[in-house]
Motif scaffolding. Structure first.
Motif, PDB file in Angstrom:
ATOM      1  N   SER A  20     -41.113 -47.922  28.403  1.00 14.98           N
ATOM      2  CA  SER A  20     -41.201 -49.176  26.950  1.00 14.98           C
ATOM      3  C   SER A  20     -42.463 -48.731  26.460  1.00 14.98           C
ATOM      4  O   SER A  20     -42.674 -49.338  25.264  1.00 14.98           O
ATOM      5  CB  SER A  20     -41.080 -50.537  27.987  1.00 14.98           C
ATOM      6  N   VAL A  21     -43.583 -48.108  27.063  1.00 15.16           N
ATOM      7  CA  VAL A  21     -44.658 -47.966  26.145  1.00 15.16           C
ATOM      8  C   VAL A  21     -44.354 -47.181  25.035  1.00 15.16           C
ATOM      9  O   VAL A  21     -45.394 -47.009  24.059  1.00 15.16           O
ATOM     10  CB  VAL A  21     -45.565 -47.368  27.154  1.00 15.16           C
ATOM     11  N   TYR A  22     -43.474 -46.312  24.910  1.00 15.62           N
ATOM     12  CA  TYR A  22     -43.066 -45.491  23.668  1.00 15.62           C
ATOM     13  C   TYR A  22     -42.402 -46.235  22.745  1.00 15.62           C
ATOM     14  O   TYR A  22     -41.823 -45.780  21.870  1.00 15.62           O
ATOM     15  CB  TYR A  22     -42.423 -44.193  24.492  1.00 15.62           C
ATOM     16  N   PRO A  79     -42.983 -48.497  20.339  1.00 17.18           N
ATOM     17  CA  PRO A  79     -43.698 -48.207  19.034  1.00 17.18           C
ATOM     18  C   PRO A  79     -43.506 -47.015  18.397  1.00 17.18           C
ATOM     19  O   PRO A  79     -43.450 -46.725  17.293  1.00 17.18           O
ATOM     20  CB  PRO A  79     -45.011 -48.831  19.184  1.00 17.18           C
ATOM     21  N   CYS A 132     -42.252 -49.608  13.587  1.00 18.31           N
ATOM     22  CA  CYS A 132     -43.278 -49.601  14.713  1.00 18.31           C
ATOM     23  C   CYS A 132     -43.860 -50.910  14.995  1.00 18.31           C
ATOM     24  O   CYS A 132     -43.886 -50.915  16.307  1.00 18.31           O
ATOM     25  CB  CYS A 132     -44.221 -48.475  13.988  1.00 18.31           C
ATOM     26  N   ARG A 176     -41.525 -53.321  17.165  1.00 18.04           N
ATOM     27  CA  ARG A 176     -41.007 -52.827  18.666  1.00 18.04           C
ATOM     28  C   ARG A 176     -42.422 -53.278  19.519  1.00 18.04           C
ATOM     29  O   ARG A 176     -41.945 -52.711  20.683  1.00 18.04           O
ATOM     30  CB  ARG A 176     -40.590 -51.537  18.448  1.00 18.04           C
ATOM     31  N   LEU A 177     -43.334 -53.831  19.148  1.00 19.87           N
ATOM     32  CA  LEU A 177     -44.574 -54.138  19.964  1.00 19.87           C
ATOM     33  C   LEU A 177     -44.187 -55.783  20.416  1.00 19.87           C
ATOM     34  O   LEU A 177     -44.494 -55.819  21.372  1.00 19.87           O
ATOM     35  CB  LEU A 177     -45.837 -54.213  19.112  1.00 19.87           C
ATOM     36  N   LEU A 215     -42.403 -56.144  23.797  1.00 15.39           N
ATOM     37  CA  LEU A 215     -43.436 -56.007  24.804  1.00 15.39           C
ATOM     38  C   LEU A 215     -44.300 -56.888  25.154  1.00 15.39           C
ATOM     39  O   LEU A 215     -44.871 -57.307  26.322  1.00 15.39           O
ATOM     40  CB  LEU A 215     -44.089 -54.454  24.714  1.00 15.39           C
ATOM     41  N   ARG A 272     -49.570 -50.792  30.228  1.00 17.24           N
ATOM     42  CA  ARG A 272     -48.545 -50.255  29.156  1.00 17.24           C
ATOM     43  C   ARG A 272     -48.601 -50.901  27.963  1.00 17.24           C
ATOM     44  O   ARG A 272     -48.710 -50.388  26.805  1.00 17.24           O
ATOM     45  CB  ARG A 272     -47.169 -50.345  29.637  1.00 17.24           C
ATOM     46  N   ALA A 316     -49.640 -49.387  24.193  1.00 16.51           N
ATOM     47  CA  ALA A 316     -48.927 -49.666  23.048  1.00 16.51           C
ATOM     48  C   ALA A 316     -49.612 -50.409  21.655  1.00 16.51           C
ATOM     49  O   ALA A 316     -49.360 -49.998  20.581  1.00 16.51           O
ATOM     50  CB  ALA A 316     -47.762 -50.493  23.295  1.00 16.51           C
ATOM     51  N   PHE A 334     -51.762 -47.927  20.092  1.00 19.64           N
ATOM     52  CA  PHE A 334     -50.986 -46.792  19.411  1.00 19.64           C
ATOM     53  C   PHE A 334     -50.645 -47.677  18.082  1.00 19.64           C
ATOM     54  O   PHE A 334     -51.012 -47.165  16.815  1.00 19.64           O
ATOM     55  CB  PHE A 334     -49.979 -46.555  20.113  1.00 19.64           C
TER      56      PHE A 334
END
Length: 262
Positions: A43-45, A47, A152, A155-156, A159, A187, A191, A194
């Protein structure tokens, strides 16, 4: 025994591809040693996957913009997006709005949300969301930038919701359970960091982008999260998908308003 560095990097590489496979139709090009923990780790990926999606949208728009008017190009990009993601988040939007609009109890809403059929509430919400998205993109000064960054940042939002609310769907039938389970604050911070770096890198074209990202994610968390807590007692996988669509729309509203007043 301590985990070897090579093993750590291999797990992270697999987690990234698992995120790609979860959010898109792109086939996973590496062997995945699947575990629920790895799914949660992926899930951290989200974004980063969103940024890669955005890069493909911006590239496609740049290619077709020499051939057709802006509106036609954006509709082509939208078709590409819906195909590439399998309407993953849009399906969550339709199911969530159907459930919250047509259910009178928590049990009713969860039942409606699991129904594969789409109702009036969901159809209207989906039509308005897609139409508004295209209209806002037309109004943005740097369309390529909006196409690049909005997937990008958006999609945060799921989370943040996962850390702020509890998971309420039946764990035995949910596809999102492994993502939600054991999702850690560490995580989430990674995110967020990033997304912040991406926004800062793009400030020459949109100076207010970091603030726009903060406002869009924050508003979705406060407004959508409040509705979910009141009507469901927490979040579901469909609700997380809907948060991505909502966050994109709020961000595009900000960017289009900024373009109008420049």
């Amino acid at each position: 025994m301590p985990t070897q560095p090579s093993s750590v990097w291999q797990r992270e590489w697999q987690a990234f591809w698992l995120a790609v496979g979860f959010l898109t139709r792109v086939p996973m090009l590496v062997r995945i040693d699947y575990t629920p923990a790895l799914m949660s780790q992926s899930s951290v990926y989200f974004p980063l996957v969103g940024l890669l999606l955005g890069a493909s949208y911006a590239a496609l728009f740049s290619l077709v913009s020499a051939l057709w008017p802006t509106l036609v190009c954006l509709l082509l990009v939208l078709c590409f997006h819906l195909w590439l993601t399998g309407t993953f988040h849009e399906d969550g939007l339709a199911d969530s709005v159907d459930a919250l609009g047509g259910g009178y109890t928590v049990a009713d809403r969860l039942r409606i949300m699991k129904d594969s059929r789409i109702g009036t509430y969901g159809s209207v919400a989906l039509f308005l969301a897609l139409g508004l998205k295209v209209a806002l993109l037309v109004a943005v000064e740097h369309i390529w930038l909006a196409l690049l960054v909005s997937p990008c940042i958006a999609r945060l939002a799921p989370l943040v919701l996962m850390r702020g609310l509890r998971y309420v769907t039946d764990p035995d039938t949910s596809k999102s359970r492994p993502v939600a389970e054991h999702f850690s604050t560490t995580r989430l911070i990674a995110a967020i960091a990033f997304v912040v770096m991406v926004c800062i890198a793009l400030t020459p074209w949109a100076p207010s982008l970091p603030l726009a990202a903060l406002v869009s994610v924050g508003l979705v968390f406060l407004a959508w999260g409040r509705a979910l807590k009141a009507d469901l007692g927490g979040y579901t996988g469909d609700a997380l998908g809907a948060s991505v669509v909502f966050c994109e729309l709020v961000l595009l509203l900000w960017l289009s308003a900024s373009s109008t007043h420049m």
